[in-house]
Design an enzyme around this catalytic site. Structure first.
Site, PDB file in Angstrom:
ATOM      1  N   ASN A 236      34.665  36.233  27.710  1.00 50.17           N
ATOM      2  CA  ASN A 236      35.558  35.252  27.095  1.00 50.17           C
ATOM      3  C   ASN A 236      36.728  34.975  28.022  1.00 50.17           C
ATOM      4  OD1 ASN A 236      34.804  34.213  24.459  1.00 50.17           O
ATOM      5  ND2 ASN A 236      34.829  36.335  23.752  1.00 50.17           N
TER       6      ASN A 236
ATOM      7  N   ASP B  33      39.942  36.544  22.940  1.00 48.94           N
ATOM      8  CA  ASP B  33      38.826  35.598  22.840  1.00 48.94           C
ATOM      9  C   ASP B  33      39.065  34.445  23.826  1.00 48.94           C
ATOM     10  OD1 ASP B  33      36.568  34.108  21.927  1.00 48.94           O
ATOM     11  OD2 ASP B  33      36.771  35.000  19.955  1.00 48.94           O
TER      12      ASP B  33
ATOM     13  N   GLU C 138      33.492  27.494  18.112  1.00 46.32           N
ATOM     14  CA  GLU C 138      33.768  27.891  19.498  1.00 46.32           C
ATOM     15  C   GLU C 138      33.725  26.683  20.435  1.00 46.32           C
ATOM     16  OE1 GLU C 138      34.736  29.885  21.620  1.00 46.32           O
ATOM     17  OE2 GLU C 138      34.536  31.959  20.979  1.00 46.32           O
TER      18      GLU C 138
END
Length: 291
Positions: free
Chosen positions: A147, A198, A17
């Site tokens: 997100n 996301d 991430e």
């Protein structure tokens, strides 16, 4: 037209991430959130370096040539680039053992928007914060998986989603402070559809690029909220894109093997690796954060 995808880094992240590219050093930084690692790789060549972290961390912003700001489960920390030393800087939810850091990005003015979430994705456990020149404000409460925090090139709009709900929102912003100055609007409704919204970035033309978790693709959205392109990826759980290279002209995408059993991981060996798309884009470099 099919887009070629190669492996930028074969380091496998449990939950890759927070990719952030530093043009000053031609280096991409990203995180294995659950592995508590900070990864870095020079785009021009070299091995991926993995560094241990003292807590769960998920996002990085450049302060200056010598310092970075890290966002973790206890708040913000400063990292000395030369020594690697990490020093606590500003506590955020440090007294809440339920939550951790998640998505974050720097507004064009230098303000830092940051999202927290439950470590087990508890419903409504998270928040989105604004941090600018030492001041902290809570912007959004009762969010589950924040997100897609990103901004229009001129700083007049912010975007975010709750992946659990799959509504992508757009909020008018003051370009001088990065604070909301209007009500949120539904930008794109992905509820009930395949995969979860996301991480996102917005290019120089205002196109929003979103990694669709669970759907093995990267989507592009026009400034008026239309999905205009979908690019297939070789791993089902892409997590976040980043513009990289001397002109911010290429896209890297992190991924994860979280929730995949041994058989699924064997069938999908690229899960958790960081990908490089053979697709020229008009990207933007991340602004420096003003602390």
């Amino acid at each position: 037209m099919e887009v070629g995808v190669s492996i930028l880094s074969d380091h496998i992240c449990h939950l890759g991430e927070g990719p952030t590219y530093d043009p000053g050093t031609d280096t991409l930084f990203w995180f294995d959130i659950l592995g508590q690692k900070l990864l870095e790789k020079r785009i021009g060549g070299g091995e991926t370096i993995a560094r241990d972290l003292p807590e769960i961390m998920s996002a990085l912003a450049v302060v200056n040539e010598g310092n970075q700001l890290l966002f973790g489960e206890n708040g913000l920390s400063l990292r000395d680039v030369k020594t690697g030393a990490i020093t606590p800087y500003f506590a955020i939810e440090a007294d809440n053992p339920v939550t951790r850091s998640n998505d974050a990005r720097v507004h064009p003015c230098g303000a830092f928007w940051m999202g927290t979430m439950g470590k087990k994705a508890e419903t409504g456990a998270g928040s989105i914060y604004w941090f600018f020149k030492g001041e902290l404000r809570k912007l959004v409460a009762d969010i589950s998986i924040p997100n897609s925090i990103c901004f229009s090139p001129d700083g007049t709009a912010a975007y975010y989603t709750d992946t659990m709900v799959n509504h992508l929102y757009r909020i008018p912003c003051d370009p001088e402070t990065g604070l909301p100055n209007g009500e949120k609007q539904l930008f794109f409704d992905h509820s009930g559809q395949r995969g979860g919204l996301d991480g996102s970035v917005v290019d120089a033309e205002g196109v929003l690029w979103n990694a669709r978790w669970g759907a093995a693709c990267l989507d592009a959205y026009s400034p008026d909220g239309r999905r205009i392109r979908t690019i297939s990826l070789p791993t089902r759980q892409p997590s976040c894109p980043a513009f990289i290279g001397t002109n911010a002209g290429r896209l890297a995408v992190t991924s994860a093997w979280e929730h995949m059993d041994e058989a699924a991981r064997k069938a999908e060996p690229q899960a958790g690796m960081t990908l490089l798309l053979d697709l020229p884009v008009k990207g933007r470099f991340e602004p420096r954060v003003l602390i």
